[in-house]
Design a protein around this motif. Sequence first.
Motif, PDB file in Angstrom:
ATOM      1  N   HIS B   6      -5.433   3.832   7.996  1.00 48.92           N
ATOM      2  CA  HIS B   6      -5.142   5.270   8.156  1.00 48.92           C
ATOM      3  C   HIS B   6      -3.847   5.405   8.139  1.00 48.92           C
ATOM      4  CE1 HIS B   6      -9.392   5.255  10.071  1.00 48.92           C
ATOM      5  NE2 HIS B   6      -9.147   3.965  10.347  1.00 48.92           N
ATOM      6  N   TYR B   7      -3.931   6.409   7.146  1.00 52.59           N
ATOM      7  CA  TYR B   7      -2.525   7.155   6.953  1.00 52.59           C
ATOM      8  C   TYR B   7      -2.157   8.211   7.894  1.00 52.59           C
ATOM      9  CZ  TYR B   7      -2.138   4.470   2.728  1.00 52.59           C
ATOM     10  OH  TYR B   7      -1.862   3.456   1.845  1.00 52.59           O
ATOM     11  N   ASN B   8      -0.874   8.291   8.456  1.00 46.82           N
ATOM     12  CA  ASN B   8      -0.469   9.742   8.824  1.00 46.82           C
ATOM     13  C   ASN B   8       0.424  10.100   7.925  1.00 46.82           C
ATOM     14  OD1 ASN B   8       1.828   8.090   9.421  1.00 46.82           O
ATOM     15  ND2 ASN B   8       1.465   8.161  11.615  1.00 46.82           N
ATOM     16  N   ARG B   9       1.330  11.257   8.157  1.00 48.29           N
ATOM     17  CA  ARG B   9       2.183  11.730   7.094  1.00 48.29           C
ATOM     18  C   ARG B   9       3.324  10.836   6.851  1.00 48.29           C
ATOM     19  NH1 ARG B   9       2.447  15.650   3.977  1.00 48.29           N
ATOM     20  NH2 ARG B   9       4.137  16.914   3.462  1.00 48.29           N
ATOM     21  N   GLN B  10       3.750  10.406   8.058  1.00 50.08           N
ATOM     22  CA  GLN B  10       4.978   9.645   7.980  1.00 50.08           C
ATOM     23  C   GLN B  10       4.749   8.141   7.061  1.00 50.08           C
ATOM     24  OE1 GLN B  10       6.481   8.459  11.765  1.00 50.08           O
ATOM     25  NE2 GLN B  10       8.588   7.952  10.980  1.00 50.08           N
ATOM     26  N   GLU B  15       5.221   4.943   2.224  1.00 46.27           N
ATOM     27  CA  GLU B  15       4.479   4.307   1.089  1.00 46.27           C
ATOM     28  C   GLU B  15       4.769   4.728  -0.342  1.00 46.27           C
ATOM     29  OE1 GLU B  15       0.889   2.499   1.833  1.00 46.27           O
ATOM     30  OE2 GLU B  15       1.520   1.190   3.307  1.00 46.27           O
ATOM     31  N   MET B  16       4.863   5.993  -0.170  1.00 43.98           N
ATOM     32  CA  MET B  16       5.178   6.832  -1.597  1.00 43.98           C
ATOM     33  C   MET B  16       6.445   6.283  -2.171  1.00 43.98           C
ATOM     34  SD  MET B  16       3.971  10.692  -1.014  1.00 43.98           S
ATOM     35  CE  MET B  16       2.501  10.965   0.266  1.00 43.98           C
ATOM     36  N   ASN B  17       7.376   6.336  -1.199  1.00 43.14           N
ATOM     37  CA  ASN B  17       8.945   5.963  -1.441  1.00 43.14           C
ATOM     38  C   ASN B  17       8.846   4.343  -1.960  1.00 43.14           C
ATOM     39  OD1 ASN B  17      11.016   8.207  -1.237  1.00 43.14           O
ATOM     40  ND2 ASN B  17       9.732   8.505   0.510  1.00 43.14           N
ATOM     41  N   LEU B  18       8.074   3.881  -1.232  1.00 37.04           N
ATOM     42  CA  LEU B  18       8.158   2.204  -1.627  1.00 37.04           C
ATOM     43  C   LEU B  18       7.518   2.282  -3.110  1.00 37.04           C
ATOM     44  CD1 LEU B  18       7.015   0.538   1.481  1.00 37.04           C
ATOM     45  CD2 LEU B  18       9.388   0.330   0.587  1.00 37.04           C
ATOM     46  N   ASP B  26      -0.612  -4.643  -5.286  1.00 38.41           N
ATOM     47  CA  ASP B  26      -1.680  -3.920  -5.867  1.00 38.41           C
ATOM     48  C   ASP B  26      -2.443  -3.260  -4.798  1.00 38.41           C
ATOM     49  OD1 ASP B  26      -0.639  -4.446  -8.123  1.00 38.41           O
ATOM     50  OD2 ASP B  26      -1.798  -6.335  -8.813  1.00 38.41           O
ATOM     51  N   LYS B  27      -2.894  -4.022  -3.875  1.00 34.01           N
ATOM     52  CA  LYS B  27      -3.885  -3.653  -2.879  1.00 34.01           C
ATOM     53  C   LYS B  27      -3.243  -2.423  -2.291  1.00 34.01           C
ATOM     54  CE  LYS B  27      -6.346  -5.518   1.202  1.00 34.01           C
ATOM     55  NZ  LYS B  27      -6.296  -6.421   2.010  1.00 34.01           N
ATOM     56  N   GLU B  28      -2.013  -2.516  -1.995  1.00 39.39           N
ATOM     57  CA  GLU B  28      -1.296  -1.288  -1.057  1.00 39.39           C
ATOM     58  C   GLU B  28      -1.180  -0.055  -1.953  1.00 39.39           C
ATOM     59  OE1 GLU B  28       1.929  -3.319   1.890  1.00 39.39           O
ATOM     60  OE2 GLU B  28       2.324  -3.241  -0.313  1.00 39.39           O
ATOM     61  N   GLN B  29      -1.075  -0.263  -3.264  1.00 38.10           N
ATOM     62  CA  GLN B  29      -0.912   1.059  -4.245  1.00 38.10           C
ATOM     63  C   GLN B  29      -2.408   1.586  -4.277  1.00 38.10           C
ATOM     64  OE1 GLN B  29       0.421   0.586  -8.087  1.00 38.10           O
ATOM     65  NE2 GLN B  29       2.188  -0.820  -7.425  1.00 38.10           N
ATOM     66  N   SER B  30      -3.518   0.704  -4.384  1.00 42.17           N
ATOM     67  CA  SER B  30      -4.865   1.287  -4.476  1.00 42.17           C
ATOM     68  C   SER B  30      -5.162   1.931  -3.340  1.00 42.17           C
ATOM     69  CB  SER B  30      -5.752  -0.169  -4.637  1.00 42.17           C
ATOM     70  OG  SER B  30      -5.457  -0.739  -5.735  1.00 42.17           O
ATOM     71  N   SER B  31      -4.701   1.410  -2.105  1.00 41.11           N
ATOM     72  CA  SER B  31      -4.995   2.368  -0.888  1.00 41.11           C
ATOM     73  C   SER B  31      -4.336   3.400  -0.881  1.00 41.11           C
ATOM     74  CB  SER B  31      -4.729   1.263   0.423  1.00 41.11           C
ATOM     75  OG  SER B  31      -4.689   1.849   1.787  1.00 41.11           O
ATOM     76  N   LEU B  32      -2.951   3.524  -1.140  1.00 40.02           N
ATOM     77  CA  LEU B  32      -2.469   4.798  -1.308  1.00 40.02           C
ATOM     78  C   LEU B  32      -3.091   5.915  -2.087  1.00 40.02           C
ATOM     79  CD1 LEU B  32       0.031   6.398  -0.480  1.00 40.02           C
ATOM     80  CD2 LEU B  32       1.372   5.351  -2.307  1.00 40.02           C
ATOM     81  N   HIS B  35      -6.054   7.352  -0.797  1.00 37.09           N
ATOM     82  CA  HIS B  35      -5.601   8.378   0.268  1.00 37.09           C
ATOM     83  C   HIS B  35      -5.045   9.535  -0.402  1.00 37.09           C
ATOM     84  CE1 HIS B  35      -3.470  10.171   3.754  1.00 37.09           C
ATOM     85  NE2 HIS B  35      -2.345  10.237   2.951  1.00 37.09           N
ATOM     86  N   LEU B  36      -4.430   9.305  -1.383  1.00 37.57           N
ATOM     87  CA  LEU B  36      -3.867  10.653  -2.040  1.00 37.57           C
ATOM     88  C   LEU B  36      -5.037  11.441  -2.681  1.00 37.57           C
ATOM     89  CD1 LEU B  36      -0.609   9.308  -3.809  1.00 37.57           C
ATOM     90  CD2 LEU B  36      -0.761  10.511  -1.763  1.00 37.57           C
ATOM     91  N   ALA B  37      -6.117  10.639  -3.095  1.00 43.44           N
ATOM     92  CA  ALA B  37      -7.426  11.292  -3.651  1.00 43.44           C
ATOM     93  C   ALA B  37      -8.027  12.352  -2.523  1.00 43.44           C
ATOM     94  CB  ALA B  37      -8.181  10.561  -4.219  1.00 43.44           C
TER      95      ALA B  37
END
Lengths: 196, 201
Positions: B6-10, B15-18, B26-32, B35-37
């Motif tokens: 569950h993403y909040n704005r912060q 994670e965008m910066n990371l 790879d897993k975190e990238q997929s999750s992000l 969320h962006l979609a």
Amino acid sequence: VLDTDRLLVEQALAGDQQAFGELVVAHQHAVYNLAYRMLGERGEAEDAAQETFLRAYANLNRYDADRPFRTWLLSIASNHCIDRLRKRRLTWLSLDEPLPAHPALNSGEEEPEDAVISNERGVLIQEMLDSLPPDYRAAVVLRYWYDLSYTEIAETLNTTESAVKSRLFRARQALADKMNSAPSSAKLHFAMEGVR
Amino acid sequence: MTQPKHYNRQLARHEMNLALDGMLTDKEQSSLKAHLAESSADAKTWSNLQTVDRILSVEPMISAPSNFAAGIMAQIAAGKVTAEGHPYAVPPPRTDLRTVIGMLFATIAMMPVAFVVMLFVQRLLTNPVEQQLLLQRITWLVNVFAQAITLLLQVVAQNAWAIGITAGLAALVTSFTTIRITLSRMSRRNMVVYRIPVVAA
């Protein structure tokens, strides 16, 4: 390179000025670029870069040979530039005084149209960098122009990794906000078309 | 099966910066990415951050002037910069023999003073008469000071010229303090650069 630097430092410590000269030649562009990106002016960048090397020479016996010499130099340069930015006082820029040309104008490698776009982009990017606080600016410059990791930036700026992350993240956000709000953002987007 | 993050704005911005620094798995990238979609606001932020990243990544290194190294070496060769005695050189920590001897002498020199002070304190604490005498002296000093102030106020209240002088002095002190504060603030002001937009012709 690391071993060469260490050898040259040892020779310089033994009194060989020529060895230190070779170190200056090897690292002058890296130090000068950092100073220019931090201070935004050629003359001041040259002064700061020169002071960096003189400080390095005067304190050569304090250099830790386990660290890369370049990182040590960048550390001296970053801290010196941050000090300079903090000590700056009200400065008036005369309208009669010509502005220094961006280095891209002096490059003969690009086609004229590319050179104009690159120069315009360079000026806008430097303006955006100048708007950042000194600590943030140093983190951004070390990350993008020297490709240093969080750990290396933290060592260079004598701070923690979490502080580096925080500065870098906030700097990016500030730049993004500025890019969207500034009247020059349209020009920047146009200038970016060539690199996409 | 793992729960979706569950993403909040912060967290999303973190994670965008990371991701820009290549620090996500790879897993975190997929999750992000998932969320962006779903979040148009965060997708817009991601687009802006990517643009900043791309702009900064393509800026070239700037070369030092051609005579830069020669200038530095000329200063060093002229003996203007040496490892010792130059203002750039950081003084070594003072842990040598001279420092130790200096501290020893200072301790010996202070011993008679410390002895006298200890004697005075000991005498005061053990003798009630001495304590009473000290208290009387302090009270006397306070009384004298209070009487002097009272006398001064009486003179000021009874004479117009004294009121004028006092008011003048007060104005002078106030002006002086205001000027000092203003100058101090001005000297701390950060640099303001007046820039002229430059567009290459």
